[in-house]
Design an enzyme around this catalytic site. Sequence first.
Site, PDB file in Angstrom:
ATOM      1  N   ASP A  51       4.843 -14.563   2.772  1.00 57.54           N
ATOM      2  CA  ASP A  51       4.575 -13.125   2.789  1.00 57.54           C
ATOM      3  C   ASP A  51       3.998 -12.806   4.162  1.00 57.54           C
ATOM      4  O   ASP A  51       2.810 -12.998   4.398  1.00 57.54           O
ATOM      5  CB  ASP A  51       3.584 -12.751   1.685  1.00 57.54           C
ATOM      6  CG  ASP A  51       3.317 -11.256   1.640  1.00 57.54           C
ATOM      7  OD1 ASP A  51       4.283 -10.483   1.671  1.00 57.54           O
ATOM      8  OD2 ASP A  51       2.137 -10.861   1.609  1.00 57.54           O
TER       9      ASP A  51
ATOM     10  N   GLU B 261       9.775 -12.475   2.933  1.00 54.17           N
ATOM     11  CA  GLU B 261       9.944 -11.078   2.516  1.00 54.17           C
ATOM     12  C   GLU B 261      10.681 -10.302   3.598  1.00 54.17           C
ATOM     13  O   GLU B 261      10.322 -10.368   4.770  1.00 54.17           O
ATOM     14  CB  GLU B 261       8.594 -10.432   2.244  1.00 54.17           C
ATOM     15  CG  GLU B 261       8.707  -8.993   1.775  1.00 54.17           C
ATOM     16  CD  GLU B 261       7.360  -8.352   1.462  1.00 54.17           C
ATOM     17  OE1 GLU B 261       6.836  -8.625   0.368  1.00 54.17           O
ATOM     18  OE2 GLU B 261       6.852  -7.616   2.305  1.00 54.17           O
TER      19      GLU B 261
ATOM     20  N   ASP C 243      -1.749 -11.422  -0.913  1.00 53.21           N
ATOM     21  CA  ASP C 243      -0.729 -12.012  -0.034  1.00 53.21           C
ATOM     22  C   ASP C 243      -0.297 -13.387  -0.557  1.00 53.21           C
ATOM     23  O   ASP C 243       0.883 -13.747  -0.477  1.00 53.21           O
ATOM     24  CB  ASP C 243      -1.283 -12.165   1.390  1.00 53.21           C
ATOM     25  CG  ASP C 243      -1.934 -10.890   1.897  1.00 53.21           C
ATOM     26  OD1 ASP C 243      -1.240 -10.101   2.546  1.00 53.21           O
ATOM     27  OD2 ASP C 243      -3.125 -10.689   1.609  1.00 53.21           O
TER      28      ASP C 243
END
EC number: 3.1.21.10
Length: 208
Positions: free
Chosen positions: A7, A68, A141
């Site tokens: 992330d 991501e 996160d």
Amino acid sequence: MRVLGVDPGLTRCGLGVVEGAPGRPPKLVAVGVIRTPTDLDVARRLVQIEAGIEQWIDEHAPDAVAVERVFAQHNVRTVMGTAQASGIAMVVAARRGLPVALHTPSEVKAAVTGSGRADKDQVTTMVTRILQLPERPTPADAADALALAICHVWRGGVTSRLQDAAKSQLEARAQAQSKVQLAKVQAALAQATEAREAQLRAVRGGRR
């Protein structure tokens, strides 16, 4: 399949390693966050993120890396930092020869919670349940990184199987077509040979 989920972010870059296969509950391998101080310049912060991801790959030996996909936000500065960290993750993985997959936030949410509009709290809750963790992973996160890894294990594994099946079908069709073409060529050669021999016999008979 063992997947490292990333992330991306400059201040906090979430990392999560999950192991599993489509149709089976995945297992947690490791989870954490790379933090960089805000008073450093961007280049040095990216170097720290690179070193951190390198260390995680060395320690956990993932088969693939899921990152991501960066999408537009109102805060351009945040998007730039996320995109830079995302690029670092992809470069590190590519340098190691690891396949990299990009998943959108809505795709990850849908895979983990069943809804592409789920909020962070719902994602964290479902990640905790899916991995059967004794407590919720924090910060968000870290939970998002695990969700990315879970998404790729479930969806990426299925996609890979479908691609392998399609490849096998194409190879089988190509082999079948090759056999047909070979048979046609052999038949044409046999006809040509037979016609040539008939001509030779006719010539010989005329000479007599």
